[in-house]
Design a protein around this motif. Structure first.
Motif, mmCIF file in Angstrom:
data_model
loop_
_atom_site.group_PDB
_atom_site.id
_atom_site.type_symbol
_atom_site.label_atom_id
_atom_site.label_comp_id
_atom_site.label_asym_id
_atom_site.label_seq_id
_atom_site.Cartn_x
_atom_site.Cartn_y
_atom_site.Cartn_z
ATOM 1 N N ARG A 85 12.905 12.705 -13.425
ATOM 2 C CA ARG A 85 11.674 12.144 -13.538
ATOM 3 C C ARG A 85 10.506 13.213 -14.144
ATOM 4 O O ARG A 85 10.725 14.178 -13.916
ATOM 5 N N PRO A 86 9.824 12.615 -15.025
ATOM 6 C CA PRO A 86 8.726 13.462 -15.606
ATOM 7 C C PRO A 86 7.673 14.225 -14.473
ATOM 8 O O PRO A 86 7.236 15.214 -14.886
ATOM 9 N N ASP A 87 7.691 13.526 -13.449
ATOM 10 C CA ASP A 87 6.823 14.037 -12.472
ATOM 11 C C ASP A 87 7.460 15.039 -11.282
ATOM 12 O O ASP A 87 6.976 15.521 -10.441
ATOM 13 N N SER A 88 8.843 15.043 -11.467
ATOM 14 C CA SER A 88 9.699 16.068 -10.604
ATOM 15 C C SER A 88 9.324 17.322 -10.854
ATOM 16 O O SER A 88 8.496 17.653 -12.082
ATOM 17 N N ARG A 89 9.406 18.286 -10.032
ATOM 18 C CA ARG A 89 9.289 19.972 -10.483
ATOM 19 C C ARG A 89 10.051 20.204 -11.833
ATOM 20 O O ARG A 89 9.235 20.881 -12.598
ATOM 21 N N LYS A 90 11.180 19.859 -11.666
ATOM 22 C CA LYS A 90 11.917 20.403 -13.040
ATOM 23 C C LYS A 90 11.201 19.607 -14.254
ATOM 24 O O LYS A 90 11.327 20.147 -15.197
ATOM 25 N N GLY A 91 11.122 18.554 -14.065
ATOM 26 C CA GLY A 91 10.477 17.622 -15.242
ATOM 27 C C GLY A 91 9.254 18.164 -15.606
ATOM 28 O O GLY A 91 8.847 18.412 -16.892
ATOM 29 N N ARG A 92 8.310 18.567 -14.797
ATOM 30 C CA ARG A 92 6.961 19.303 -15.066
ATOM 31 C C ARG A 92 7.315 20.705 -15.660
ATOM 32 O O ARG A 92 6.698 21.058 -16.799
ATOM 33 N N LEU A 93 8.128 21.526 -15.120
ATOM 34 C CA LEU A 93 8.351 22.735 -15.722
ATOM 35 C C LEU A 93 9.121 22.641 -17.117
ATOM 36 O O LEU A 93 8.584 23.689 -17.815
ATOM 37 N N ILE A 94 10.005 21.714 -17.125
ATOM 38 C CA ILE A 94 10.688 21.588 -18.725
ATOM 39 C C ILE A 94 9.581 21.255 -19.593
ATOM 40 O O ILE A 94 9.447 21.731 -20.816
#
Length: 137
Positions: free
Chosen positions: A50-59
């Motif tokens: 998900r783009p709003d997950s922590r990993k999505g935001r960090l990537i």
């Protein structure tokens, strides 16, 4: 012993669970979490999240990430790849089916697709590789 390109690609094409690593900020170590991935030899290497997950935001902020895939039997073998994000777009239902089919029995694929709608497909352009088979002669 490092793996050949062909061995590395064949290993990555298998459905191992990977660990994704991405910079988490100046006062933090990298975020490292397990993730499913998709790869076919000479094709794109990609994950979905998900783009709003922590990993999505960090990537999205870092514009790059690393992926580590390993096994422990019959020998300890790993492939690590790091590079820039080349694509970050909404995952299609077909994308979600492809990745789910690598890890789930057929009767669980469609429920996963329903659950995962809204995830993004994030492709990696490999720039740096590490690999080894610690049991190779």
């Amino acid at each position: 012993m490092p793996l050949s390109v062909a061995d590395r690609e064949e290993f990555l094409a298998q459905p191992h669970v990977a660990a994704v690593s991405v910079a988490a900020g100046p006062d933090r170590g990298p975020l490292i979490v397990p993730i499913w991935y998709h790869y076919v030899p000479r094709g794109p290497l990609w994950i979905s999240t998900r783009p709003d997950s922590r990993k999505g935001r960090l990537i999205s902020a870092a514009g790059r990430f690393s992926l580590l895939v390993h096994r422990i039997a019959p020998t300890t073998r790993y492939v690590s790849v790091e590079g820039a994000v080349t694509t970050m777009r909404p995952a299609t239902d077909d994308d979600l089916r492809v990745i789910a089919s690598r890890y789930l029995p057929a009767d669980r694929v469609e429920p996963y697709v329903d659950f995962a709608r809204g995830e993004y497909r994030i492709e990696l352009a490999p720039e740096h590789w590490l690999s080894s088979d610690l049991g190779a002669p």
